[in-house]
Design an enzyme around this catalytic site. Structure first.
Site, PDB file in Angstrom:
ATOM      1  N   SER A  32       0.822  -1.207   0.000  1.00 37.47           N
ATOM      2  CA  SER A  32       0.000   0.000   0.000  1.00 37.47           C
ATOM      3  C   SER A  32       0.861   1.264   0.000  1.00 37.47           C
ATOM      4  CB  SER A  32      -0.904   0.013   1.233  1.00 37.47           C
ATOM      5  OG  SER A  32      -1.549   1.266   1.319  1.00 37.47           O
ATOM      6  N   SER A  34      -0.570   4.113   0.803  1.00 37.98           N
ATOM      7  CA  SER A  34      -1.259   5.055   1.687  1.00 37.98           C
ATOM      8  C   SER A  34      -0.381   5.581   2.833  1.00 37.98           C
ATOM      9  CB  SER A  34      -2.537   4.418   2.242  1.00 37.98           C
ATOM     10  OG  SER A  34      -3.450   4.234   1.185  1.00 37.98           O
ATOM     11  N   THR A  79      -9.329  -0.812   2.519  1.00 39.77           N
ATOM     12  CA  THR A  79      -9.237  -1.201   1.118  1.00 39.77           C
ATOM     13  C   THR A  79      -9.626  -2.663   0.958  1.00 39.77           C
ATOM     14  OG1 THR A  79      -7.815  -1.094  -0.828  1.00 39.77           O
ATOM     15  CG2 THR A  79      -6.709  -1.560   1.248  1.00 39.77           C
ATOM     16  N   LYS A  83     -14.083  -3.240   2.378  1.00 38.81           N
ATOM     17  CA  LYS A  83     -14.897  -2.014   2.331  1.00 38.81           C
ATOM     18  C   LYS A  83     -16.360  -2.257   2.723  1.00 38.81           C
ATOM     19  CE  LYS A  83     -12.060   0.435  -1.032  1.00 38.81           C
ATOM     20  NZ  LYS A  83     -12.004   1.185  -2.288  1.00 38.81           N
ATOM     21  N   ASP A 119     -13.668   7.693  -2.573  1.00 46.48           N
ATOM     22  CA  ASP A 119     -13.113   7.233  -3.866  1.00 46.48           C
ATOM     23  C   ASP A 119     -13.644   8.055  -5.042  1.00 46.48           C
ATOM     24  OD1 ASP A 119     -11.509   5.193  -2.862  1.00 46.48           O
ATOM     25  OD2 ASP A 119     -13.124   3.710  -2.947  1.00 46.48           O
ATOM     26  N   GLY A 146     -17.733  -3.276  -7.044  1.00 48.24           N
ATOM     27  CA  GLY A 146     -17.598  -2.268  -5.993  1.00 48.24           C
ATOM     28  C   GLY A 146     -16.883  -1.011  -6.459  1.00 48.24           C
ATOM     29  N   ALA A 147     -15.845  -1.183  -7.287  1.00 43.09           N
ATOM     30  CA  ALA A 147     -15.066  -0.017  -7.727  1.00 43.09           C
ATOM     31  C   ALA A 147     -15.936   0.914  -8.573  1.00 43.09           C
ATOM     32  CB  ALA A 147     -13.845  -0.471  -8.513  1.00 43.09           C
TER      33      ALA A 147
HETATM   34  P1  ATR Z   1     -14.229  -4.426  -7.498  1.00 46.12           P
HETATM   35  O1  ATR Z   1     -14.615  -4.157  -6.081  1.00 46.12           O
HETATM   36  O2  ATR Z   1     -12.751  -4.230  -7.794  1.00 46.12           O
HETATM   37  O3  ATR Z   1     -15.096  -3.705  -8.475  1.00 46.12           O
HETATM   38  P2  ATR Z   1     -15.705  -6.839  -8.006  1.00 46.12           P
HETATM   39  O4  ATR Z   1     -16.867  -6.332  -7.230  1.00 46.12           O
HETATM   40  O5  ATR Z   1     -15.291  -8.282  -7.906  1.00 46.12           O
HETATM   41  O6  ATR Z   1     -14.391  -6.014  -7.679  1.00 46.12           O
HETATM   42  O7  ATR Z   1     -15.977  -6.494  -9.560  1.00 46.12           O
HETATM   43  C1  ATR Z   1     -15.055  -6.813 -10.550  1.00 46.12           C
HETATM   44  C2  ATR Z   1     -15.532  -6.191 -11.855  1.00 46.12           C
HETATM   45  O8  ATR Z   1     -14.578  -6.462 -12.888  1.00 46.12           O
HETATM   46  C3  ATR Z   1     -16.854  -6.734 -12.346  1.00 46.12           C
HETATM   47  O9  ATR Z   1     -17.520  -5.702 -13.043  1.00 46.12           O
HETATM   48  C4  ATR Z   1     -16.403  -7.866 -13.288  1.00 46.12           C
HETATM   49  O10 ATR Z   1     -17.359  -8.231 -14.260  1.00 46.12           O
HETATM   50  P3  ATR Z   1     -18.520  -9.308 -13.884  1.00 46.12           P
HETATM   51  O11 ATR Z   1     -19.498  -8.574 -13.019  1.00 46.12           O
HETATM   52  O12 ATR Z   1     -19.120  -9.669 -15.202  1.00 46.12           O
HETATM   53  O13 ATR Z   1     -17.819 -10.430 -13.202  1.00 46.12           O
HETATM   54  C5  ATR Z   1     -15.232  -7.180 -13.937  1.00 46.12           C
HETATM   55  N1  ATR Z   1     -14.222  -8.075 -14.542  1.00 46.12           N
HETATM   56  C6  ATR Z   1     -13.354  -8.871 -13.901  1.00 46.12           C
HETATM   57  N2  ATR Z   1     -12.535  -9.484 -14.796  1.00 46.12           N
HETATM   58  C7  ATR Z   1     -12.916  -9.069 -16.030  1.00 46.12           C
HETATM   59  C8  ATR Z   1     -12.471  -9.326 -17.362  1.00 46.12           C
HETATM   60  N3  ATR Z   1     -11.450 -10.153 -17.614  1.00 46.12           N
HETATM   61  N4  ATR Z   1     -13.098  -8.692 -18.382  1.00 46.12           N
HETATM   62  C9  ATR Z   1     -14.130  -7.853 -18.141  1.00 46.12           C
HETATM   63  N5  ATR Z   1     -14.602  -7.558 -16.903  1.00 46.12           N
HETATM   64  C10 ATR Z   1     -14.004  -8.152 -15.855  1.00 46.12           C
END
Ligand code: ATR
Length: 301
Positions: A32, A34, A79, A83, A119, A146-147
């Site tokens: 991190s 931070s 993080t 979260k 964020d 989440g992001a």
């Molecule tokens: P975060 O908190 O980082 O957003 P998350 O809630 O697990 O983590 O969400 C990951 C996001 O990345 C989701 O939108 C996921 O798509 P799905 O909802 O269809 O799973 C997306 N994602 C992960 N790997 C991907 C890839 N190789 N191509 C496109 N989207 C991807």
């Protein structure tokens, strides 16, 4: 100066008499940035504080955060993957934390734990600092996890003309759009969902975007969420491509560069969300005393 060696591996407030103690909690947390960022803000604004890192075991965040605050800790950044736990822990949530469904900043006041999410505001400020106009823009947000959810509210509040949320799984993009429909209407933003694959179809997504934000986890496995076809028409030379991942030129950024667009990684967002957390903890009157863009330059060099 305090004579106690300041080691960011430690977060026990009893080790730092005379200093207000903060921490970032995540798992893993070793890399991190931070602690370095907050150390610089504290130096810039002459605050007597220590900021360490905390790595609770999975499932142990709540216990770790409670003992940190019980021992006198003043505030915490949170993080991945904690979260949501942080949101559940907070007694009082800001409206942004509620909308984001997640908390990245905790603090204690009169025995109550408060939670906010900085964020989205961090992203908006970093974009602004890079000269990107959000009001009136057409934005494509990739991802619906989440992001992505964390930044939806602050983006809509800036009143872009349109915000298209595209995700691999269509249902999750629909869910996110439903959640933010009222806010989008309040700000007269056209809010739409798409499956990522639909971006290939120019009849469904006819125009290029001013701003394309990658909030998927695809970059972590060196992939782009956009197919070559989709990238070839969502990006034009006037587009700006922003990847929330930092520290590398991702496959997504390379696609944008190939089309002549400008790109940015997410390091500025990390610094700006930290600045907001710092000001929540130490007082907004210090906003003129800290210089996030200088800290960002130091991190890059
Ligand atoms: P975060 O908190 O980082 O957003 P998350 O809630 O697990 O983590 O969400 C990951 C996001 O990345 C989701 O939108 C996921 O798509 P799905 O909802 O269809 O799973 C997306 N994602 C992960 N790997 C991907 C890839 N190789 N191509 C496109 N989207 C991807």
């Amino acid at each position: 100066m305090n004579a106690i060696p300041v080691n960011d591996l430690y977060t026990d407030p009893s080790l730092f008499p005379g200093l207000d103690v903060y921490a970032v909690a995540g798992n893993p947390i070793t890399h991190s940035k931070s602690p370095a960022i907050h150390k610089r803000f504290a130096e810039q604004s002459k605050q007597a504080m220590h900021y360490g890192r905390l790595q609770p075991a999975i499932g142990q965040f709540t216990a770790a955060a409670k003992s940190f605050f019980a021992a006198g800790g003043q505030g915490m950044n949170v993080t991945v993957p904690f979260k949501l736990d942080a949101q559940a822990l907070a007694d009082v949530l800001s409206s942004h934390a509620q909308l984001a469904g997640a908390v990245n900043t905790l603090w204690i006041k009169e025995g109550k734990i408060y939670g906010d999410n900085t964020d989205g505001a961090g992203l908006v400020r970093d974009l602004r600092a890079q000269g990107i106009q959000i009001r009136g823009a057409r934005i494509l947000l990739l991802g619906a996890g989440g992001a992505a959810r964390g930044v939806m509210g602050p983006l809509l509040e800036q009143e872009p003309t349109q915000l298209v949320v595209a995700n691999r799984s269509n249902a999750k993009a629909d869910e996110l759009v439903n959640l933010f429909t009222d806010l989008a209407n309040d700000h007269a933003v056209q809010l739409q969902s798409r499956a990522l694959l639909e971006l290939e179809d120019q009849t469904k997504t006819p125009l290029a975007f001013d701003l394309v934000i990658n909030a998927t986890a695809a970059g972590l496995s060196d992939q782009s969420p956009l197919t070559i076809n989709a990238a070839s028409h969502v990006f034009v030379p006037s587009s700006f491509a922003y990847d929330m991942v930092y520290g590398k030129t991702t496959a997504f950024m390379q696609q944008a560069l190939h089309r002549g667009a400008r790109v940015s990684d997410g390091l500025g967002m990390l610094v700006e969300q930290a600045a907001d957390a710092f000001l929540i903890w130490r007082g907004v009157d210090l906003s003129g005393a800290i210089d996030p863009r200088a800290v960002l330059s130091e991190l890059r060099s």
